[in-house]
Design an enzyme around this catalytic site. Structure first.
Site, PDB file in Angstrom:
ATOM      1  N   GLY A   1       0.814  -1.209   0.000  1.00  0.00           N
ATOM      2  CA  GLY A   1       0.000   0.000   0.000  1.00  0.00           C
ATOM      3  C   GLY A   1       0.848   1.260   0.000  1.00  0.00           C
TER       4      GLY A   1
ATOM      5  N   LEU B   1       0.470   3.698  -2.067  1.00  0.00           N
ATOM      6  CA  LEU B   1       0.858   3.527  -3.475  1.00  0.00           C
ATOM      7  C   LEU B   1       1.350   4.819  -4.121  1.00  0.00           C
ATOM      8  CD1 LEU B   1      -2.052   1.196  -4.677  1.00  0.00           C
ATOM      9  CD2 LEU B   1       0.175   0.573  -3.687  1.00  0.00           C
TER      10      LEU B   1
ATOM     11  N   GLU C   1       3.432   6.100  -8.195  1.00  0.00           N
ATOM     12  CA  GLU C   1       3.511   5.741  -9.618  1.00  0.00           C
ATOM     13  C   GLU C   1       4.343   4.480  -9.869  1.00  0.00           C
ATOM     14  OE1 GLU C   1       2.301   6.475 -12.694  1.00  0.00           O
ATOM     15  OE2 GLU C   1       0.792   7.591 -11.609  1.00  0.00           O
TER      16      GLU C   1
ATOM     17  N   HIS D   1       4.305   1.706  -8.045  1.00  0.00           N
ATOM     18  CA  HIS D   1       3.353   0.601  -7.926  1.00  0.00           C
ATOM     19  C   HIS D   1       2.396   0.584  -9.123  1.00  0.00           C
ATOM     20  CE1 HIS D   1       4.097   1.521  -3.497  1.00  0.00           C
ATOM     21  NE2 HIS D   1       4.384   0.230  -3.542  1.00  0.00           N
TER      22      HIS D   1
ATOM     23  N   GLN E   1       8.012  -9.156   7.850  1.00  0.00           N
ATOM     24  CA  GLN E   1       9.244  -8.710   7.182  1.00  0.00           C
ATOM     25  C   GLN E   1       9.855  -7.480   7.845  1.00  0.00           C
ATOM     26  OE1 GLN E   1       7.004  -8.306   3.443  1.00  0.00           O
ATOM     27  NE2 GLN E   1       8.074  -6.377   3.113  1.00  0.00           N
TER      28      GLN E   1
ATOM     29  N   LYS F   1      13.174  -2.143  -8.505  1.00  0.00           N
ATOM     30  CA  LYS F   1      13.639  -1.289  -7.406  1.00  0.00           C
ATOM     31  C   LYS F   1      14.133  -2.180  -6.256  1.00  0.00           C
ATOM     32  CE  LYS F   1      13.187   1.990  -4.044  1.00  0.00           C
ATOM     33  NZ  LYS F   1      12.429   1.409  -3.003  1.00  0.00           N
TER      34      LYS F   1
ATOM     35  N   MET G   1      11.119   6.154  -6.641  1.00  0.00           N
ATOM     36  CA  MET G   1       9.888   6.304  -5.850  1.00  0.00           C
ATOM     37  C   MET G   1       9.820   5.222  -4.790  1.00  0.00           C
ATOM     38  SD  MET G   1       6.935   7.450  -8.451  1.00  0.00           S
ATOM     39  CE  MET G   1       7.126   8.924  -9.433  1.00  0.00           C
TER      40      MET G   1
ATOM     41  N   SER H   1       7.447   4.335  -0.917  1.00  0.00           N
ATOM     42  CA  SER H   1       6.500   4.784   0.112  1.00  0.00           C
ATOM     43  C   SER H   1       7.259   5.449   1.249  1.00  0.00           C
ATOM     44  CB  SER H   1       5.706   3.594   0.649  1.00  0.00           C
ATOM     45  OG  SER H   1       5.136   2.863  -0.421  1.00  0.00           O
ATOM     46  N   ARG H   2       8.511   5.030   1.472  1.00  0.00           N
ATOM     47  CA  ARG H   2       9.296   5.572   2.589  1.00  0.00           C
ATOM     48  C   ARG H   2       9.826   6.978   2.311  1.00  0.00           C
ATOM     49  NH1 ARG H   2      10.723  -0.220   3.351  1.00  0.00           N
ATOM     50  NH2 ARG H   2      10.066  -0.733   5.478  1.00  0.00           N
TER      51      ARG H   2
HETATM   52  P1  AMP Z   1       6.137  -2.288  -1.605  1.00  0.00           P
HETATM   53  O1  AMP Z   1       4.746  -1.763  -1.457  1.00  0.00           O
HETATM   54  O2  AMP Z   1       7.187  -1.297  -1.248  1.00  0.00           O
HETATM   55  O3  AMP Z   1       6.324  -3.640  -0.962  1.00  0.00           O
HETATM   56  O4  AMP Z   1       6.344  -2.531  -3.151  1.00  0.00           O
HETATM   57  C1  AMP Z   1       5.458  -3.334  -3.885  1.00  0.00           C
HETATM   58  C2  AMP Z   1       6.032  -3.579  -5.250  1.00  0.00           C
HETATM   59  O5  AMP Z   1       6.245  -2.342  -5.913  1.00  0.00           O
HETATM   60  C3  AMP Z   1       7.401  -4.272  -5.209  1.00  0.00           C
HETATM   61  O6  AMP Z   1       7.455  -5.251  -6.245  1.00  0.00           O
HETATM   62  C4  AMP Z   1       8.362  -3.142  -5.446  1.00  0.00           C
HETATM   63  O7  AMP Z   1       9.576  -3.559  -6.054  1.00  0.00           O
HETATM   64  C5  AMP Z   1       7.561  -2.294  -6.414  1.00  0.00           C
HETATM   65  N1  AMP Z   1       8.048  -0.905  -6.412  1.00  0.00           N
HETATM   66  C6  AMP Z   1       8.186  -0.095  -5.339  1.00  0.00           C
HETATM   67  N2  AMP Z   1       8.725   1.085  -5.718  1.00  0.00           N
HETATM   68  C7  AMP Z   1       8.947   1.006  -7.051  1.00  0.00           C
HETATM   69  C8  AMP Z   1       9.500   1.889  -8.031  1.00  0.00           C
HETATM   70  N3  AMP Z   1       9.943   3.110  -7.714  1.00  0.00           N
HETATM   71  N4  AMP Z   1       9.561   1.454  -9.307  1.00  0.00           N
HETATM   72  C9  AMP Z   1       9.127   0.218  -9.645  1.00  0.00           C
HETATM   73  N5  AMP Z   1       8.590  -0.660  -8.779  1.00  0.00           N
HETATM   74  C10 AMP Z   1       8.505  -0.278  -7.497  1.00  0.00           C
END
Ligand code: AMP
Length: 290
Positions: free
Chosen positions: A30, A32, A34, A36, A63, A151, A186, A188-189
């Site tokens: 979540g 989210l 661009e 994602h 995790q 990423k 990009m 979320s952090r």
């Molecule tokens: P997360 O919500 O951070 O666990 O990310 C969910 C999915 O989004 C994972 O497969 C991440 O690698 C992907 N993701 C996160 N940030 C990016 C980004 N800037 N560009 C491409 N994919 C991303």
């Protein structure tokens, strides 16, 4: 767009034999952005008009280590759902934490090879948590394919390994890194960063971009490249390097010189209390990453 939080409803959706195929899954935590949504676009493309795009939203406690940011991780379900609907997502599975883990849960999926270094070395619980939740989400949603971002390069490699070694009938699709206009990957952090930290954090993609230029000019010595990257990052006073590593892009083992298969430079850097990761995957005749 159908939103499911209940596990029985999820099973009913999956068991519906008239459900469209193929089903392409995008697992997320979540908050989210661009990055994602680019995964959702790719999933839509792969699923085609007759297929189904499903996303999951679950901040997975397994995790996060006790000292990490699970409690303050951004949560914005309503906004996320609107964003997913806007990109043509068909189904969202967003379970509650208690539904996903029995209080006495005692089985986990452990990857003990390519997940050991880099992120695994800094966050020893991380990939077991990731593999276990992804295995559970695959079992619950039974996708034909799933999209993960480059990423999190090592995570993508670990998931590919898990799928291979445990015979999950799921095609794993990698998606390129999406960046802000100043190059910051990009995440979320990024929302945690102060204005000063945010301004300095763009050094990560600049440092990786410079490494790519050096490689294109013929530099093959990995220590020299890593030294340049570290020096560039250290020029920003708010940065604190966790690791900057040069590894083989497939095995993720350290290498001294760029060979036939190219090089992955992966890094994790703190800005204040926020830990950011980024990478450059350089392959001969195919430059990716930063
Ligand atoms: P997360 O919500 O951070 O666990 O990310 C969910 C999915 O989004 C994972 O497969 C991440 O690698 C992907 N993701 C996160 N940030 C990016 C980004 N800037 N560009 C491409 N994919 C991303």
């Amino acid at each position: 767009m159908r939103v499911i939080s209940d596990l029985d409803e999820c099973r009913a959706w999956v068991g519906d034999r008239s459900a469209p195929r193929p089903r392409v899954l995008v697992p997320t935590m979540g908050a989210l952005h661009e990055g994602h949504l680019s995964l959702v676009d790719l999933a839509r493309e792969r699923a085609g008009d007759d297929g189904e795009v499903a996303a999951t939203i679950f901040v997975n406690p397994a995790q996060f280590a006790p000292h990490e940011d699970f409690d303050r991780y951004p949560r914005q379900l309503e906004t996320d759902l609107a964003m997913l609907e806007g990109r043509g997502c068909d189904v969202v599975f967003a379970p509650e934490r208690p539904a996903m883990y029995a209080p006495d849960a005692s089985v986990a999926v452990v990857e003990s090879g390519i997940g050991a270094g880099l992120e695994g070395a800094s966050r020893p619980q991380f990939f077991t948590g990731v593999c276990t939740i992804v295995a559970k989400l695959f079992n619950l949603t039974q996708p034909d394919a799933a999209v993960f971002g480059e990423k999190d390069y090592q995570q993508l490699a670990v998931i590919r390994r898990m799928v291979r070694d445990l015979d999950f009938p799921v095609e794993i699709i990698g998606a390129p890194i999406v960046r802000e206009t100043d190059g910051l990957a990009m995440s979320s952090r990024n929302a945690y960063l102060s204005d000063d930290e945010r301004a300095q954090a763009s050094v990560l993609s600049r440092a990786l971009g410079e490494a790519r230029e050096l490689i294109q000019q013929g530099q093959v010595d990995v220590l020299t490249l890593l030294g340049q990257v570290e020096q560039r990052i250290a020029s920003q006073p708010l940065s604190r390097i966790d690791y900057v590593a040069g590894v083989h892009p497939d095995t993720l083992e350290s290498i001294d010189a760029i060979g036939e298969d190219g090089l992955l430079i992966a890094l994790a850097v703190w800005f204040g209390k926020t830990r950011l990761i980024d990478n450059l995957c350089w392959r001969r005749n195919l430059a990716g990453g930063a």
